[in-house]
Scaffold this active site. Structure first.
Site, mmCIF file in Angstrom:
data_model
loop_
_atom_site.group_PDB
_atom_site.id
_atom_site.type_symbol
_atom_site.label_atom_id
_atom_site.label_comp_id
_atom_site.label_asym_id
_atom_site.label_seq_id
_atom_site.Cartn_x
_atom_site.Cartn_y
_atom_site.Cartn_z
ATOM 1 C CB CYS A 104 -6.160 -21.877 25.526
ATOM 2 S SG CYS A 104 -5.152 -23.205 26.234
ATOM 3 C CB CYS A 164 -6.578 -29.155 29.042
ATOM 4 S SG CYS A 164 -7.866 -28.257 28.148
ATOM 5 C CD GLU A 191 -3.816 -33.523 23.594
ATOM 6 O OE1 GLU A 191 -4.900 -33.845 23.067
ATOM 7 O OE2 GLU A 191 -3.297 -32.391 23.441
#
Length: 317
Positions: free
Chosen positions: A17, A101, A131
């Site tokens: 991604c 990100c 995360e």
């Protein structure tokens, strides 16, 4: 001997991604700018092949900041870090680059905004995942409560049921998360959700492609790492969407050929941190044993790109 025929269905989108692409590029550009070694706190992305490749170029992966010398640059992984980490790097006068990100950073900003308005945050995520640790670490202890399942919602002890907001980890199963959100809204009708879905576009797109592919195939292989949340969710999505055999493999050497005996159709996808070279490796392994024809199952086209931090863009000029 004639090889048996096999139709391979390739999910699209699959693999890297924009956030993973950016994070890898950040490490490579940092090595170009400052030379080796460049330190990276936690795996930059959850894929051993990628990490080993960057290690070969001079990246040193550590778990904590105190493992880094103060005279070498350090990069924070794509999953994000608690606020205390960059604060400590500044205190030690270290050069650091944040590869979080941008879609994870968006969740951090949401959580902070809600907290400033006096709301307690409920985070839907997996305990212990980097995360989740990073997002919860944006606020003080007790300001963020973690739930993983619908059952967790029933036992949640909140400060004020009228003053709540929720955020989510970006790599969750869309369907699982919808169930937890529904449970939160049923128990706490005043709870505030994100303006825009926290689960990232890439996670959503990869799961939708697997859902489309699952009813067409005898088996699904998801190429990804065991510690990759989005890869493991793809395995679950494949199984729930009607494929009896949905398995995670890191690369071609992990394929259980005996379990695949007699198949005529196979779906292949890759988690957001798995490079396309590993997909090709798996296709080649099947081509050695089968007469392979390849078809693509495309459910979305991705054109998302994220810029690297300015300090590295300036070095590239």
């Amino acid at each position: 001997m004639t090889k048996p025929a096999l139709t391979l269905y390739l999910a699209a989108p699959r693999g890297f991604c924009a956030g993973v692409d950016r994070a890898i590029k950040i490490v490579e550009m940092a090595l170009e700018k400052w030379g080796a070694p460049v330190f990276v706190r936690h795996e930059i992305v959850h894929n051993r092949f990628v990490v080993d490749g960057l290690r070969d170029k001079g990246a040193v992966f550590v778990e904590e900041l105190d493992e880094c010398p103060t005279d070498r640059p350090v990069i924070f992984s794509a999953h994000g870090v608690p606020k205390a980490v960059p604060a400590e790097a500044e205190r030690r006068e270290m050069v650091f680059v944040d590869a979080t990100c941008p879609l994870v950073s968006k969740v951090h900003i949401e959580a902070e905004r809600h907290a400033e308005e006096g709301l307690q945050i409920v985070m839907i995520g997996h305990a212990g995942h980097p995360e989740t640790i990073g997002t919860m670490g944006q606020l003080s202890d007790g300001d963020v409560l973690l739930v993983e399942t619908v059952a967790d919602v029933a036992t949640l002890d909140v400060r004020d049921p009228e003053r709540l907001a929720y955020v989510t980890q970006t790599t969750l199963s869309i369907d699982d998360t919808a169930g937890v959100v529904a449970a939160l809204q049923a128990r706490f009708p005043a709870i505030i959700g994100p303006h825009k879905e926290d689960i990232c576009y890439a996670t959503t797109n990869r799961q939708e492609a697997v859902k489309a592919m699952a009813p067409m195939v005898d088996a699904i292989l998801v190429i990804g790492a065991p510690n990759s949340s989005n890869s493991r969710r793809l395995v679950e999505v494949g199984a729930r969407a009607g494929c009896d055999y949905s398995q995670l493999v890191q690369r071609a050497g992990d394929i259980d050929w005996r379990a695949l005996e007699g198949i005529t159709t196979l779906g292949i996808t890759a988690g957001a941190s798995a490079p396309e070279v590993l997909v090709r490796e798996v296709i080649d392994a099947f081509s050695e044993r089968y007469e392979v024809s390849v078809e693509q199952v495309e459910t979305a086209i991705e054109r998302v790109e994220f810029k690297v931090p300015r300090v590295l863009r300036e070095a590239a000029k």
